[in-house]
Design a protein around this motif. Structure first.
Motif, PDB file in Angstrom:
ATOM      1  N   ILE A 182       0.864  -1.182   0.000  1.00  0.00           N
ATOM      2  CA  ILE A 182       0.000   0.000   0.000  1.00  0.00           C
ATOM      3  C   ILE A 182       0.904   1.237   0.000  1.00  0.00           C
ATOM      4  N   SER A 183       0.780   2.077  -1.045  1.00  0.00           N
ATOM      5  CA  SER A 183       1.617   3.268  -1.178  1.00  0.00           C
ATOM      6  C   SER A 183       0.744   4.459  -1.588  1.00  0.00           C
ATOM      7  N   ALA A 184       1.333   5.644  -1.534  1.00  0.00           N
ATOM      8  CA  ALA A 184       0.567   6.856  -1.875  1.00  0.00           C
ATOM      9  C   ALA A 184       1.506   7.954  -2.325  1.00  0.00           C
ATOM     10  N   ASP A 185       0.964   8.888  -3.137  1.00  0.00           N
ATOM     11  CA  ASP A 185       1.669  10.122  -3.495  1.00  0.00           C
ATOM     12  C   ASP A 185       0.646  11.231  -3.712  1.00  0.00           C
ATOM     13  N   LEU A 186       1.118  12.461  -3.715  1.00  0.00           N
ATOM     14  CA  LEU A 186       0.257  13.620  -3.936  1.00  0.00           C
ATOM     15  C   LEU A 186       0.288  13.992  -5.413  1.00  0.00           C
ATOM     16  N   ILE A 187      -0.874  14.332  -5.963  1.00  0.00           N
ATOM     17  CA  ILE A 187      -0.981  14.705  -7.375  1.00  0.00           C
ATOM     18  C   ILE A 187      -1.742  16.019  -7.470  1.00  0.00           C
ATOM     19  N   GLU A 188      -1.615  16.688  -8.634  1.00  0.00           N
ATOM     20  CA  GLU A 188      -2.162  18.035  -8.766  1.00  0.00           C
ATOM     21  C   GLU A 188      -3.606  18.049  -9.243  1.00  0.00           C
ATOM     22  N   SER A 189      -4.132  16.974  -9.798  1.00  0.00           N
ATOM     23  CA  SER A 189      -5.495  16.994 -10.325  1.00  0.00           C
ATOM     24  C   SER A 189      -6.177  15.668 -10.041  1.00  0.00           C
ATOM     25  N   LYS A 190      -7.497  15.681 -10.158  1.00  0.00           N
ATOM     26  CA  LYS A 190      -8.310  14.490  -9.905  1.00  0.00           C
ATOM     27  C   LYS A 190      -8.272  13.604 -11.144  1.00  0.00           C
ATOM     28  N   ASP A 191      -7.160  12.883 -11.273  1.00  0.00           N
ATOM     29  CA  ASP A 191      -6.930  12.071 -12.460  1.00  0.00           C
ATOM     30  C   ASP A 191      -6.068  10.875 -12.065  1.00  0.00           C
ATOM     31  N   ILE A 192      -6.462   9.693 -12.497  1.00  0.00           N
ATOM     32  CA  ILE A 192      -5.717   8.473 -12.177  1.00  0.00           C
ATOM     33  C   ILE A 192      -4.273   8.573 -12.654  1.00  0.00           C
ATOM     34  N   GLU A 193      -4.054   9.198 -13.828  1.00  0.00           N
ATOM     35  CA  GLU A 193      -2.720   9.250 -14.430  1.00  0.00           C
ATOM     36  C   GLU A 193      -1.992  10.564 -14.147  1.00  0.00           C
ATOM     37  N   ALA A 194      -2.476  11.388 -13.233  1.00  0.00           N
ATOM     38  CA  ALA A 194      -1.859  12.696 -12.972  1.00  0.00           C
ATOM     39  C   ALA A 194      -0.427  12.536 -12.463  1.00  0.00           C
ATOM     40  N   ALA A 195       0.394  13.544 -12.793  1.00  0.00           N
ATOM     41  CA  ALA A 195       1.797  13.522 -12.367  1.00  0.00           C
ATOM     42  C   ALA A 195       1.904  13.871 -10.882  1.00  0.00           C
ATOM     43  N   PRO A 196       2.809  13.207 -10.147  1.00  0.00           N
ATOM     44  CA  PRO A 196       2.969  13.523  -8.722  1.00  0.00           C
ATOM     45  C   PRO A 196       3.618  14.892  -8.511  1.00  0.00           C
ATOM     46  N   VAL A 197       3.152  15.626  -7.504  1.00  0.00           N
ATOM     47  CA  VAL A 197       3.734  16.910  -7.101  1.00  0.00           C
ATOM     48  C   VAL A 197       3.828  16.942  -5.584  1.00  0.00           C
ATOM     49  N   SER A 198       4.703  17.773  -5.063  1.00  0.00           N
ATOM     50  CA  SER A 198       4.958  17.781  -3.619  1.00  0.00           C
ATOM     51  C   SER A 198       3.824  18.387  -2.818  1.00  0.00           C
ATOM     52  N   ASP A 199       3.064  19.323  -3.446  1.00  0.00           N
ATOM     53  CA  ASP A 199       1.991  19.993  -2.714  1.00  0.00           C
ATOM     54  C   ASP A 199       0.649  19.827  -3.417  1.00  0.00           C
ATOM     55  N   GLY A 200       0.417  18.626  -3.953  1.00  0.00           N
ATOM     56  CA  GLY A 200      -0.808  18.377  -4.707  1.00  0.00           C
ATOM     57  C   GLY A 200      -2.065  18.459  -3.852  1.00  0.00           C
ATOM     58  N   ALA A 201      -3.178  18.767  -4.508  1.00  0.00           N
ATOM     59  CA  ALA A 201      -4.461  18.891  -3.819  1.00  0.00           C
ATOM     60  C   ALA A 201      -5.163  17.544  -3.682  1.00  0.00           C
ATOM     61  N   ILE A 232     -16.030   5.804  -1.752  1.00  0.00           N
ATOM     62  CA  ILE A 232     -15.153   6.712  -2.505  1.00  0.00           C
ATOM     63  C   ILE A 232     -15.969   7.867  -3.082  1.00  0.00           C
ATOM     64  N   ASP A 233     -17.166   7.560  -3.580  1.00  0.00           N
ATOM     65  CA  ASP A 233     -18.032   8.622  -4.107  1.00  0.00           C
ATOM     66  C   ASP A 233     -18.392   9.622  -3.010  1.00  0.00           C
ATOM     67  N   LYS A 234     -18.593   9.128  -1.792  1.00  0.00           N
ATOM     68  CA  LYS A 234     -18.899  10.028  -0.679  1.00  0.00           C
ATOM     69  C   LYS A 234     -17.735  10.985  -0.418  1.00  0.00           C
ATOM     70  N   HIS A 235     -16.528  10.577  -0.760  1.00  0.00           N
ATOM     71  CA  HIS A 235     -15.342  11.404  -0.553  1.00  0.00           C
ATOM     72  C   HIS A 235     -15.027  12.266  -1.778  1.00  0.00           C
ATOM     73  N   GLN A 236     -15.940  12.310  -2.766  1.00  0.00           N
ATOM     74  CA  GLN A 236     -15.703  13.053  -4.015  1.00  0.00           C
ATOM     75  C   GLN A 236     -14.405  12.593  -4.683  1.00  0.00           C
ATOM     76  N   GLY A 237     -14.194  11.273  -4.678  1.00  0.00           N
ATOM     77  CA  GLY A 237     -12.954  10.729  -5.223  1.00  0.00           C
ATOM     78  C   GLY A 237     -13.198   9.769  -6.379  1.00  0.00           C
ATOM     79  N   LEU A 238     -12.127   9.069  -6.761  1.00  0.00           N
ATOM     80  CA  LEU A 238     -12.167   8.086  -7.846  1.00  0.00           C
ATOM     81  C   LEU A 238     -11.604   6.764  -7.352  1.00  0.00           C
ATOM     82  N   ILE A 239     -12.099   5.666  -7.931  1.00  0.00           N
ATOM     83  CA  ILE A 239     -11.516   4.352  -7.686  1.00  0.00           C
ATOM     84  C   ILE A 239     -11.437   3.626  -9.013  1.00  0.00           C
ATOM     85  N   TRP A 240     -10.311   2.967  -9.238  1.00  0.00           N
ATOM     86  CA  TRP A 240     -10.115   2.251 -10.491  1.00  0.00           C
ATOM     87  C   TRP A 240      -9.247   1.030 -10.219  1.00  0.00           C
TER      88      TRP A 240
END
Length: 530
Positions: free
Chosen positions: A426-445, A493-501
């Motif tokens: 189980i791993s994680a990173d921060l990304i700048e947009s709500k997109d499965i393929e978004a590029a990681p950024v240090s201060d992503g939303a 996930i929908d309750k969190h305004q997120g995505l799952i794939w």
């Protein structure tokens, strides 16, 4: 330039030297014929002309020069040593001479006369240039006025053909033109239509023109035929020529029908909104009743199931020892009861997703550490390895987030390969947009969480099925389950305004990807239907 005309060179040279000393440009001619040729090619301010010359005398040359338009501003000074009588002097002036001097000439007097005449020539040239410039300016203005008048005539033709009320106003606010539609609302071509007292349009008419800017607003005009006030859209545009305001062009467009339709639509929207609010209240009440019904039904279903399981176990232990066939049938009945109990529990968990819950800052590593304690027996039995990287702290609904990880880890342990210990990361990173393929950024939303296993995987052509309730990709005999777990995860996930794939291949494991906001815009999820 000065021209000296004399048939004797000894007369020309002294005069030339004297004038050149006073910084005059000097040209010479030794005959009348030569002088006329030079005058045709060159402009001279002053001509000093000898009277007595062979061939053409000075009077004949002066008469010829007077016919040249090129020399109309040239001054002629006659010089004579012999013809000093009054009749000759008179003839000199009538021939076009400005002065008549007798030889010997006083050089100072001659220079003064030349200076005055030369200055007069320069002033005449400047005056003529100014006149030419003014004449051109007048012509340009005249053509511009004619063109402007023609354009205004064209504009009047266009305005007269419009279906709207159209008018033109001078810079001082006076009406210049109105089309025929004007007279339905105005009594004359010089007065504006009467407006509704609440609009007060013409109280600020002067201010509109002083701003020299576009003006648009809705206004009600009184129809002189029916007496009713009708909505119009007033549009006034400034017309400029070379950045100078020359007039205003305005139109009144009848929008009464559209306005009435908009008001009717607004009323209908208001009615529909009230109806929706009532329906929403009724839906919430029905949903609440459904939840209560689910609890009651689940309790009522669980009770007989527990009795069936207890009685089956009792019968198996007391009465069926040694009867392998009967024990086999009874074991199948016990397993069916267990599946029914599990299904009821999952349905109950799915129904709880409609309950409201607040967001709060959640330490995902701490949550997963506590959650793994519930899987101790399964992890030990399967010899599984679970690696959890450093996860960020984000806003979640903790109980729902726990359900998501519980279902994903449970599936990873359940759908493992035979004789191959499961490995879950189980791993994680921060990304700048709500997109499965978004590029990681240090201060992503957004936070992207990946749950990777080395299990049996599945064919991605079934991706559209795995998050649907009761959908299964494997038979119950191969893998236990109710087909509700991933549907619960998707709902949370929908309750969190997120995505799952999911990404997977057969026999190559599965990766579930979650994308969740780091900070939630809304702090509370309200009741909604499941």
């Amino acid at each position: 330039m000065i021209l000296i005309v004399d048939d004797r060179q000894e007369n020309i040279l002294p005069l030339k030297k004297i004038l050149e000393l006073h910084r005059f440009s000097v040209d010479t001619a030794e005959s009348g014929e030569e002088a006329l040729k030079k005058i045709l090619k060159t402009d001279y301010a002053v001509i000093i002309l000898d009277v007595q010359m062979p061939g053409m005398d000075g009077f004949e040359v002066a008469n010829a020069i007077s016919g040249f338009s090129k020399s109309r501003d040239t001054s002629i000074i006659f010089l004579s040593a012999v013809n000093t009588e009054k009749k000759f002097i008179t003839q000199g002036y009538t021939s076009g001479g400005i002065d008549y001097l007798t030889k010997p000439v006083d050089p100072d007097i001659l220079v003064l006369k030349v200076k005055i005449l030369h200055r007069l020539y320069d002033q005449q040239q400047e005056l003529r240039a100014t006149q030419d410039s003014l004449r051109k300016e007048v012509d340009i203005r005249k053509r511009a006025q004619e063109e402007l008048a023609a354009r205004f005539q064209e504009l009047q033709t266009v305005l007269s053909s419009l279906p709207q009320m159209a008018f033109a106003v001078a810079p001082d606010g006076q009406i210049e033109y109105v089309n025929q539609h004007w007279f339905r609302y105005a009594s004359s071509a010089k007065s504006f239509p009467e407006t509704h007292e609440q609009d007060r349009l013409y109280d600020g008419w002067t201010t509109i023109f002083t701003q020299e800017d576009d003006f648009t607003r809705e206004v009600r005009l009184k129809d002189l035929v029916t007496g009713e006030y009708r909505y119009h859209l007033l549009r006034i545009l400034p017309i400029r020529q070379q950045d100078v305001l020359i007039r205003w062009i305005g139109t009144f467009t009848d929008i009464h029908s559209q306005k009435q339709a908009a008001e009717l639509l607004e009323q209908q929207v208001k009615v529909r909104t009230n109806e929706l609010q009532l329906k929403n209240i009724e839906l919430e009440r029905t949903n609440h009743e459904l939840q209560q019904f689910t609890w009651v039904v689940s309790h009522d279903l669980k009770e007989p199931l527990r009795k069936i399981q207890l009685l089956n176990d009792t019968i198996k232990e007391k009465y069926l020892k040694g009867n392998d066939e009967a024990v086999s049938y009874l074991d199948r009945s016990i397993r069916s009861s267990a599946r029914m109990s599990s299904l009821i529990n999952d349905l109950l968990a799915y129904s709880r997703l409609s309950n409201p819950e607040s967001f709060e800052q959640t330490d995902l590593n701490g949550m997963l550490g506590e959650l793994l304690l519930d899987f101790d027996e399964a992890i030990s039995r399967t010899r599984a390895t679970i690696v959890i990287d450093k996860l960020p702290i984000i806003e979640t609904m903790p109980s729902r987030m726990r359900q998501i990880f519980q279902n994903l880890i449970s599936n990873a342990l359940k759908f493992s390969k035979q004789n191959v210990p499961p490995v879950i990361r189980i791993s994680a990173d921060l990304i700048e947009s709500k997109d499965i393929e978004a590029a990681p950024v240090s201060d992503g939303a957004y936070c992207r969480i990946m749950v990777q296993d080395n299990g049996i995987g599945f064919d991605e052509k079934f991706l559209d099925r795995i998050f649907v309730i009761f959908q299964r990709l494997h038979s119950r005999t191969s893998y236990e389950g109710t087909g509700i777990g991933l549907a619960i995860a998707k709902k949370n996930i929908d309750k969190h305004q997120g995505l799952i794939w999911a990404q997977s291949r057969v026999d190559e494991g599965t990766r579930f990807i979650l994308v969740l906001p780091v900070q939630q815009a809304s702090q509370l999820v309200v009741n909604e239907t499941v």
